[in-house]
Design a protein around this motif. Structure first.
Motif, PDB file in Angstrom:
ATOM      1  N   ASN A 124     -34.857 -67.957  91.246  1.00 38.60           N
ATOM      2  CA  ASN A 124     -35.710 -66.720  90.993  1.00 38.60           C
ATOM      3  C   ASN A 124     -34.733 -65.306  90.579  1.00 38.60           C
ATOM      4  N   SER A 125     -34.015 -65.435  89.542  1.00 42.33           N
ATOM      5  CA  SER A 125     -32.847 -64.602  89.402  1.00 42.33           C
ATOM      6  C   SER A 125     -33.879 -63.469  88.607  1.00 42.33           C
ATOM      7  N   THR A 126     -33.683 -62.358  88.843  1.00 41.70           N
ATOM      8  CA  THR A 126     -34.103 -61.132  88.287  1.00 41.70           C
ATOM      9  C   THR A 126     -33.167 -60.451  87.586  1.00 41.70           C
ATOM     10  N   ASN A 159     -43.432 -75.423  82.317  1.00 48.32           N
ATOM     11  CA  ASN A 159     -42.967 -74.234  81.942  1.00 48.32           C
ATOM     12  C   ASN A 159     -41.415 -73.971  82.251  1.00 48.32           C
ATOM     13  N   THR A 160     -40.861 -73.483  81.003  1.00 52.77           N
ATOM     14  CA  THR A 160     -39.327 -73.351  81.026  1.00 52.77           C
ATOM     15  C   THR A 160     -38.911 -71.979  80.940  1.00 52.77           C
ATOM     16  N   THR A 161     -39.962 -71.023  80.713  1.00 52.01           N
ATOM     17  CA  THR A 161     -39.270 -69.820  80.552  1.00 52.01           C
ATOM     18  C   THR A 161     -40.254 -68.775  81.233  1.00 52.01           C
ATOM     19  N   ASP A 221     -38.865 -72.552 104.656  1.00 52.23           N
ATOM     20  CA  ASP A 221     -40.004 -71.882 103.913  1.00 52.23           C
ATOM     21  C   ASP A 221     -39.908 -71.577 102.469  1.00 52.23           C
ATOM     22  N   VAL A 222     -40.929 -72.029 101.653  1.00 53.14           N
ATOM     23  CA  VAL A 222     -40.827 -71.527 100.236  1.00 53.14           C
ATOM     24  C   VAL A 222     -41.924 -70.500 100.020  1.00 53.14           C
ATOM     25  N   THR A 223     -41.554 -69.487  99.466  1.00 51.46           N
ATOM     26  CA  THR A 223     -42.361 -68.361  99.081  1.00 51.46           C
ATOM     27  C   THR A 223     -42.174 -68.183  97.563  1.00 51.46           C
ATOM     28  N   PHE A 224     -43.129 -67.334  96.877  1.00 54.48           N
ATOM     29  CA  PHE A 224     -43.011 -67.227  95.415  1.00 54.48           C
ATOM     30  C   PHE A 224     -43.263 -65.964  94.926  1.00 54.48           C
ATOM     31  N   LYS A 225     -42.586 -65.710  93.774  1.00 58.74           N
ATOM     32  CA  LYS A 225     -42.541 -64.648  92.914  1.00 58.74           C
ATOM     33  C   LYS A 225     -42.922 -64.850  91.466  1.00 58.74           C
ATOM     34  N   VAL A 226     -43.294 -63.866  90.804  1.00 59.24           N
ATOM     35  CA  VAL A 226     -43.506 -64.203  89.372  1.00 59.24           C
ATOM     36  C   VAL A 226     -42.413 -64.014  88.832  1.00 59.24           C
ATOM     37  N   PRO A 227     -42.014 -65.323  88.118  1.00 60.35           N
ATOM     38  CA  PRO A 227     -40.829 -65.927  87.563  1.00 60.35           C
ATOM     39  C   PRO A 227     -40.120 -64.747  86.976  1.00 60.35           C
ATOM     40  N   GLY A 228     -38.842 -64.453  87.496  1.00 60.79           N
ATOM     41  CA  GLY A 228     -37.873 -63.619  86.887  1.00 60.79           C
ATOM     42  C   GLY A 228     -38.086 -61.974  87.214  1.00 60.79           C
ATOM     43  N   THR A 229     -39.009 -62.051  88.333  1.00 62.91           N
ATOM     44  CA  THR A 229     -39.087 -60.413  88.654  1.00 62.91           C
ATOM     45  C   THR A 229     -39.267 -60.712  90.287  1.00 62.91           C
ATOM     46  N   ASP A 230     -39.422 -59.361  90.716  1.00 62.99           N
ATOM     47  CA  ASP A 230     -39.344 -59.389  92.523  1.00 62.99           C
ATOM     48  C   ASP A 230     -40.933 -58.977  92.818  1.00 62.99           C
ATOM     49  N   ALA A 288     -33.053 -68.872  81.561  1.00 64.29           N
ATOM     50  CA  ALA A 288     -34.372 -69.069  81.979  1.00 64.29           C
ATOM     51  C   ALA A 288     -34.619 -70.086  83.019  1.00 64.29           C
ATOM     52  N   GLY A 289     -33.677 -70.926  83.071  1.00 63.31           N
ATOM     53  CA  GLY A 289     -33.883 -71.985  84.002  1.00 63.31           C
ATOM     54  C   GLY A 289     -33.698 -71.384  85.435  1.00 63.31           C
ATOM     55  N   ARG A 290     -33.050 -70.282  85.530  1.00 58.32           N
ATOM     56  CA  ARG A 290     -32.979 -69.484  86.870  1.00 58.32           C
ATOM     57  C   ARG A 290     -34.229 -68.870  87.321  1.00 58.32           C
ATOM     58  N   LYS A 291     -35.150 -68.786  86.434  1.00 55.41           N
ATOM     59  CA  LYS A 291     -36.328 -67.920  86.591  1.00 55.41           C
ATOM     60  C   LYS A 291     -37.541 -68.911  86.789  1.00 55.41           C
ATOM     61  N   ARG A 292     -37.717 -69.432  87.977  1.00 52.23           N
ATOM     62  CA  ARG A 292     -38.761 -70.145  88.244  1.00 52.23           C
ATOM     63  C   ARG A 292     -39.731 -69.806  89.330  1.00 52.23           C
ATOM     64  N   GLY A 293     -39.438 -68.806  90.025  1.00 53.98           N
ATOM     65  CA  GLY A 293     -40.320 -68.233  90.773  1.00 53.98           C
ATOM     66  C   GLY A 293     -40.668 -68.506  92.287  1.00 53.98           C
TER      67      GLY A 293
END
Length: 263
Positions: free
Chosen positions: A99-101, A66-68, A158-167, A107-112
């Motif tokens: 994970n830019s919001t 996924n890239t978007t 630590d690595v944590t996760f977000k829905v890509p592009g969101t908080d 789009a490449g900055r939004k990988r969660g």
């Protein structure tokens, strides 16, 4: 053929273990896990030529890269090479870079993926950290040239996760890392968490050739991975490192993980 170790293990329940030798070089006596998970999981690990391990792990995560934003399956990868020069070779790489919001961000900055450390910072290097640790020019290598990654001032992050592009908080089903220069058994581990509960801690295999690459990853199909704690070697990447033979310095390259899904 390069020396290599390739082990895939699938645990269906406590006390039941199947070790599948996927290549003639498979070694089931590879370094032991620090804390074997007691839930369903599949581990992929190896050293030397790790191309087959990566291919198998990508299949486990999902064949679609996924890239978007806005995906519900497949996988994400980070290889650091898109990081701009002004955020390279400094200790101030932002942990939320991938994970830019900002709706206007690429789009490449939004990988969660979100990175944190209790050390002095995070660093992307295009010098394989030779500017911080003298004498390591022939020890560290980039798997996907030319940039590599590490926490500085601490060997833990630590690595944590977000829905890509969101908080929005998210979880993944699997996560793995390409590592450079793992010299000592059990010095480098990935511990997987679901909330505050540890799902288990796994140990990376040691290097097997001059390139020095190792891979460690795991998929937990019935669990929600909300955090991964990476212990990279037994000492921090730092200008203060004195070259002690008792220490094992390790840096990282590619990160691979399944699509982050909202909790």
């Amino acid at each position: 053929m390069k020396s290599q170790t390739f082990v895939m293990k699938t645990v269906k329940n406590v006390g039941v273990l199947a070790c599948i030798a996927l290549m003639s070089a498979c070694n089931s006596s590879n370094e032991p896990e620090v804390l074997t998970p007691s839930v369903n999981f599949t581990e992929v690990k190896g050293s030397g030529d790790i191309s087959s391990q990566l291919a198998s792990f990508r299949t486990l995560l999902g064949s679609q890269l996924n890239t978007t934003p806005g995906q519900t399956g497949g996988r994400r990868e980070i290889n650091w090479d898109a990081v701009p020069d002004n955020q390279t070779n400094t200790n101030t790489f932002p942990g939320d870079f991938f994970n830019s919001t900002d709706p206007a961000a690429a789009a490449g900055r939004k990988r969660g993926a979100i990175f944190t450390t209790h050390g002095s910072g995070l660093r992307i290097s295009d010098k394989n950290f030779s500017d911080l640790v003298s004498g390591y020019d022939d020890q560290f290598n980039a798997f996907s040239p030319a940039r590599t990654f590490a926490a500085v001032g601490s060997n833990k992050m630590d690595v944590t996760f977000k829905v890509p592009g969101t908080d929005k908080n998210a979880f993944v089903k699997g996560f793995g890392v390409v590592l450079s220069d793992v010299d000592k058994a059990n010095s480098t581990t990935l511990e997987y968490f679901e909330g505050d509960k540890s799902l288990g801690k796994l140990s990376a295999p040691t290097r097997k050739d001059d390139q020095g690459f190792s891979f460690l990853g795991a998929v937990f199909p019935d669990s929600k991975i909300t955090k991964v704690t990476i212990t990279a070697g037994s000492a921090a990447i730092s200008k203060k490192y004195n070259g002690s033979s008792e220490s094992d310095l390790v840096i990282m390259d590619d990160f691979l993980y399944s699509e982050p899904i909202e909790e």
